[in-house]
Design a protein around this motif. Structure first.
Motif, PDB file in Angstrom:
ATOM      1  N   SER A   1       1.083  -1.096   0.253  1.00 25.64           N
ATOM      2  CA  SER A   1       0.005   0.041  -0.443  1.00 25.64           C
ATOM      3  C   SER A   1       0.615   1.274  -0.248  1.00 25.64           C
ATOM      4  CB  SER A   1      -1.282  -0.219   1.337  1.00 25.64           C
ATOM      5  OG  SER A   1      -1.891  -1.166   0.789  1.00 25.64           O
ATOM      6  N   LEU A   2       1.920   1.247   0.544  1.00 30.70           N
ATOM      7  CA  LEU A   2       2.849   2.194   0.863  1.00 30.70           C
ATOM      8  C   LEU A   2       3.787   2.371  -0.315  1.00 30.70           C
ATOM      9  CD1 LEU A   2       4.281   2.151   4.306  1.00 30.70           C
ATOM     10  CD2 LEU A   2       2.642   3.530   3.627  1.00 30.70           C
ATOM     11  N   LEU A   3       4.196   1.948  -1.368  1.00 35.49           N
ATOM     12  CA  LEU A   3       4.384   1.580  -2.365  1.00 35.49           C
ATOM     13  C   LEU A   3       3.393   2.384  -3.327  1.00 35.49           C
ATOM     14  CD1 LEU A   3       6.404  -1.992  -2.855  1.00 35.49           C
ATOM     15  CD2 LEU A   3       7.350   0.064  -2.340  1.00 35.49           C
ATOM     16  N   ARG A   4       2.121   1.740  -3.318  1.00 32.54           N
ATOM     17  CA  ARG A   4       1.196   2.278  -4.646  1.00 32.54           C
ATOM     18  C   ARG A   4       1.392   3.598  -4.304  1.00 32.54           C
ATOM     19  NH1 ARG A   4      -3.877  -1.527  -4.167  1.00 32.54           N
ATOM     20  NH2 ARG A   4      -4.345  -0.127  -6.165  1.00 32.54           N
ATOM     21  N   ALA A   5       1.144   3.706  -2.951  1.00 32.00           N
ATOM     22  CA  ALA A   5       0.920   6.070  -2.719  1.00 32.00           C
ATOM     23  C   ALA A   5       2.039   6.509  -3.167  1.00 32.00           C
ATOM     24  CB  ALA A   5       0.935   5.846  -1.389  1.00 32.00           C
ATOM     25  N   GLN A   6       3.267   5.566  -3.227  1.00 35.95           N
ATOM     26  CA  GLN A   6       4.318   6.408  -3.512  1.00 35.95           C
ATOM     27  C   GLN A   6       4.692   6.606  -5.286  1.00 35.95           C
ATOM     28  OE1 GLN A   6       7.199   7.989  -2.060  1.00 35.95           O
ATOM     29  NE2 GLN A   6       8.001   8.620  -3.187  1.00 35.95           N
ATOM     30  N   VAL A   7       4.417   5.448  -5.676  1.00 36.80           N
ATOM     31  CA  VAL A   7       4.206   5.551  -7.695  1.00 36.80           C
ATOM     32  C   VAL A   7       2.971   6.441  -7.977  1.00 36.80           C
ATOM     33  CG1 VAL A   7       5.631   3.825  -7.256  1.00 36.80           C
ATOM     34  CG2 VAL A   7       2.982   3.210  -7.543  1.00 36.80           C
ATOM     35  N   SER A   8       2.106   6.357  -7.247  1.00 39.21           N
ATOM     36  CA  SER A   8       0.085   6.205  -7.845  1.00 39.21           C
ATOM     37  C   SER A   8       0.412   8.007  -7.129  1.00 39.21           C
ATOM     38  CB  SER A   8      -0.686   5.376  -7.888  1.00 39.21           C
ATOM     39  OG  SER A   8      -0.806   5.391  -6.668  1.00 39.21           O
ATOM     40  N   GLY A   9       0.314   8.130  -5.984  1.00 40.40           N
ATOM     41  CA  GLY A   9       0.065   9.555  -5.001  1.00 40.40           C
ATOM     42  C   GLY A   9      -1.365   8.955  -4.479  1.00 40.40           C
ATOM     43  N   VAL A  10      -1.549   7.563  -4.805  1.00 38.27           N
ATOM     44  CA  VAL A  10      -3.616   7.309  -4.085  1.00 38.27           C
ATOM     45  C   VAL A  10      -2.887   5.993  -2.866  1.00 38.27           C
ATOM     46  CG1 VAL A  10      -5.330   6.203  -3.831  1.00 38.27           C
ATOM     47  CG2 VAL A  10      -4.773   7.557  -6.444  1.00 38.27           C
ATOM     48  N   PHE A  11      -2.945   6.780  -1.397  1.00 34.84           N
ATOM     49  CA  PHE A  11      -2.706   5.962  -0.541  1.00 34.84           C
ATOM     50  C   PHE A  11      -3.856   4.847  -0.217  1.00 34.84           C
ATOM     51  CE2 PHE A  11      -3.288   4.701   4.382  1.00 34.84           C
ATOM     52  CZ  PHE A  11      -1.664   3.940   3.780  1.00 34.84           C
ATOM     53  N   HIS A  12      -3.844   3.527  -0.748  1.00 35.62           N
ATOM     54  CA  HIS A  12      -5.092   2.751  -0.569  1.00 35.62           C
ATOM     55  C   HIS A  12      -5.385   1.852   1.055  1.00 35.62           C
ATOM     56  CE1 HIS A  12      -6.193   2.196  -4.922  1.00 35.62           C
ATOM     57  NE2 HIS A  12      -4.832   3.241  -4.848  1.00 35.62           N
ATOM     58  N   LEU A  13      -6.834   2.267   0.861  1.00 30.76           N
ATOM     59  CA  LEU A  13      -6.734   1.842   2.657  1.00 30.76           C
ATOM     60  C   LEU A  13      -7.285   0.233   2.613  1.00 30.76           C
ATOM     61  CD1 LEU A  13      -8.665   4.544   3.913  1.00 30.76           C
ATOM     62  CD2 LEU A  13      -5.899   4.073   4.533  1.00 30.76           C
ATOM     63  N   ALA A  14      -7.700  -0.423   1.252  1.00 32.48           N
ATOM     64  CA  ALA A  14      -7.928  -1.748   1.258  1.00 32.48           C
ATOM     65  C   ALA A  14      -8.001  -2.028   0.230  1.00 32.48           C
ATOM     66  CB  ALA A  14      -9.856  -1.564   1.600  1.00 32.48           C
ATOM     67  N   THR A  15      -7.910  -3.480  -0.143  1.00 35.84           N
ATOM     68  CA  THR A  15      -7.199  -4.149  -0.834  1.00 35.84           C
ATOM     69  C   THR A  15      -8.573  -5.181  -1.526  1.00 35.84           C
ATOM     70  OG1 THR A  15      -5.473  -3.926  -0.596  1.00 35.84           O
ATOM     71  CG2 THR A  15      -5.515  -5.893  -2.437  1.00 35.84           C
ATOM     72  N   GLN A  16      -9.095  -5.437  -2.718  1.00 38.58           N
ATOM     73  CA  GLN A  16     -10.332  -5.691  -2.873  1.00 38.58           C
ATOM     74  C   GLN A  16     -11.347  -6.422  -1.050  1.00 38.58           C
ATOM     75  OE1 GLN A  16     -10.420  -7.700  -5.753  1.00 38.58           O
ATOM     76  NE2 GLN A  16      -9.153  -5.971  -6.258  1.00 38.58           N
ATOM     77  N   GLY A  17     -11.526  -4.751  -1.188  1.00 39.10           N
ATOM     78  CA  GLY A  17     -12.665  -4.931   0.135  1.00 39.10           C
ATOM     79  C   GLY A  17     -11.582  -4.959   1.366  1.00 39.10           C
ATOM     80  N   MET A  18     -10.818  -5.309   1.915  1.00 37.67           N
ATOM     81  CA  MET A  18     -10.878  -6.027   2.917  1.00 37.67           C
ATOM     82  C   MET A  18      -9.651  -4.826   2.858  1.00 37.67           C
ATOM     83  SD  MET A  18     -11.192  -8.749   4.622  1.00 37.67           S
ATOM     84  CE  MET A  18     -10.740  -8.908   5.462  1.00 37.67           C
ATOM     85  N   GLY A  19      -9.933  -3.884   4.167  1.00 39.19           N
ATOM     86  CA  GLY A  19      -8.880  -2.853   4.904  1.00 39.19           C
ATOM     87  C   GLY A  19      -9.023  -3.639   6.256  1.00 39.19           C
ATOM     88  N   LEU A  20      -8.161  -2.446   7.760  1.00 37.78           N
ATOM     89  CA  LEU A  20      -8.209  -2.700   8.422  1.00 37.78           C
ATOM     90  C   LEU A  20      -8.762  -3.023   9.302  1.00 37.78           C
ATOM     91  CD1 LEU A  20      -5.914  -3.564  10.806  1.00 37.78           C
ATOM     92  CD2 LEU A  20      -5.378  -1.185  11.053  1.00 37.78           C
ATOM     93  N   THR A  21     -10.217  -2.363   9.079  1.00 35.03           N
ATOM     94  CA  THR A  21     -11.203  -2.427   9.941  1.00 35.03           C
ATOM     95  C   THR A  21     -11.963  -3.433   9.368  1.00 35.03           C
ATOM     96  OG1 THR A  21     -11.916  -0.007   9.564  1.00 35.03           O
ATOM     97  CG2 THR A  21     -13.829  -1.560   9.909  1.00 35.03           C
ATOM     98  N   GLU A  22     -12.328  -4.027   8.425  1.00 32.88           N
ATOM     99  CA  GLU A  22     -12.321  -5.118   7.692  1.00 32.88           C
ATOM    100  C   GLU A  22     -11.734  -7.089   8.582  1.00 32.88           C
ATOM    101  OE1 GLU A  22     -13.981  -2.835   5.057  1.00 32.88           O
ATOM    102  OE2 GLU A  22     -11.571  -3.040   5.958  1.00 32.88           O
ATOM    103  N   VAL A  23     -10.479  -6.043   8.830  1.00 34.56           N
ATOM    104  CA  VAL A  23      -9.840  -7.316   9.351  1.00 34.56           C
ATOM    105  C   VAL A  23     -10.231  -7.624  10.884  1.00 34.56           C
ATOM    106  CG1 VAL A  23      -7.262  -7.696  10.368  1.00 34.56           C
ATOM    107  CG2 VAL A  23      -7.840  -7.373   7.998  1.00 34.56           C
ATOM    108  N   ARG A  24     -10.778  -6.500  11.446  1.00 38.70           N
ATOM    109  CA  ARG A  24     -10.519  -6.506  13.111  1.00 38.70           C
ATOM    110  C   ARG A  24     -12.218  -7.250  12.777  1.00 38.70           C
ATOM    111  NH1 ARG A  24      -9.554  -0.976  12.480  1.00 38.70           N
ATOM    112  NH2 ARG A  24      -7.315  -0.054  13.759  1.00 38.70           N
TER     113      ARG A  24
END
Length: 234
Positions: A142-165
């Motif tokens: 996610s941090l790498l994607r933020a570096q190259v795209s300028g967008v910080f994705h909080l979830a991948t394919q619907g799964m973020g930290l809230t969903e994990v909790r």
């Protein structure tokens, strides 16, 4: 370009629970007491991770302590999710400081939580640690994607930290209601939580590879290879 001139990465939350979570945070943020600062909320989130560790340790002999872990997960969500919202609402945000602090504390919290789960006896420690490693791979991506795209994705394919909790909330309730019974596979003793852990590992690894390929394809379209021109005779 100085660090202050760098544009802040846009935040994108494509999690399955993003909608209701956003509404809850918009309702909660104005109601946070004025004495409770964003950094204080971050501290609450980390303290909750420590409480989850304690709950898992207690659950070794007292399975009811799993409900303490669930309470800690809710408190962790409260502190971790509200700190940035409160800072922006009060006009005191420090984007780079807040981002670095939030991500650093998240990683520490995940380690503390995983250590608690590893000593709880519900899942084999090596499975827990490998699961943590694959989740941290997703965080790094996610941090790498933020570096190259300028967008910080909080979830991948619907799964973020809230969903994990939420998955762990359900899992802890299941562990309490249906105590794991060990069984042997190829001379290795397992229980059904271990199977959940292995599924978690495979899911994270699969998402990492899928996202890596998709991101590389997009970057390749944006940055096609260039051919070096032959030197001019002039």
């Amino acid at each position: 370009m100085t660090p202050d001139d760098r544009p802040e990465a846009a935040r994108e939350n494509g999690g399955w629970l993003a909608g209701p979570e956003r509404r809850a945070l918009l309702w909660l943020a104005p109601r946070v007491p004025s004495w409770l600062t964003p950094n204080g909320l971050t501290a609450i989130g980390f303290a909750a991770a420590v409480l989850a560790f304690v709950g898992y340790v207690l659950a070794v002999d007292h399975p009811a302590a799993l409900w303490l872990v669930n309470l800690a997960l809710v408190a962790n969500w409260f502190g971790d999710s509200l700190d940035g919202h409160v800072a922006r609402l009060r006009g005191i945000e420090r984007p780079r400081f807040g981002f670095f602090l939030d991500q650093s504390v998240d990683v520490l919290s995940q380690l503390v939580f995983a250590l608690g789960l590893a000593v709880s006896g519900y899942i084999r420690p090596e499975i827990v640690m490998l699961g943590l490693a694959t989740y941290l791979m997703m965080t790094a991506q996610s941090l790498l994607r933020a570096q190259v795209s300028g967008v910080f994705h909080l979830a991948t394919q619907g799964m973020g930290l809230t969903e994990v909790r939420c998955l762990f909330l359900v899992g802890n309730g299941l562990f309490f209601s249906v105590p794991p019974q060990p069984f042997s596979v190829g001379g290795i003793t397992l229980a059904y939580p271990d199977l959940f852990g292995m599924l978690w590992i495979l899911t994270n690894a699969g998402l990492f590879i899928w996202t890596m390929i998709a991101e590389l394809r997009q970057l390749a379209r944006q940055e096609p290879p260039t051919r070096n021109r032959p030197p001019s005779d002039d």
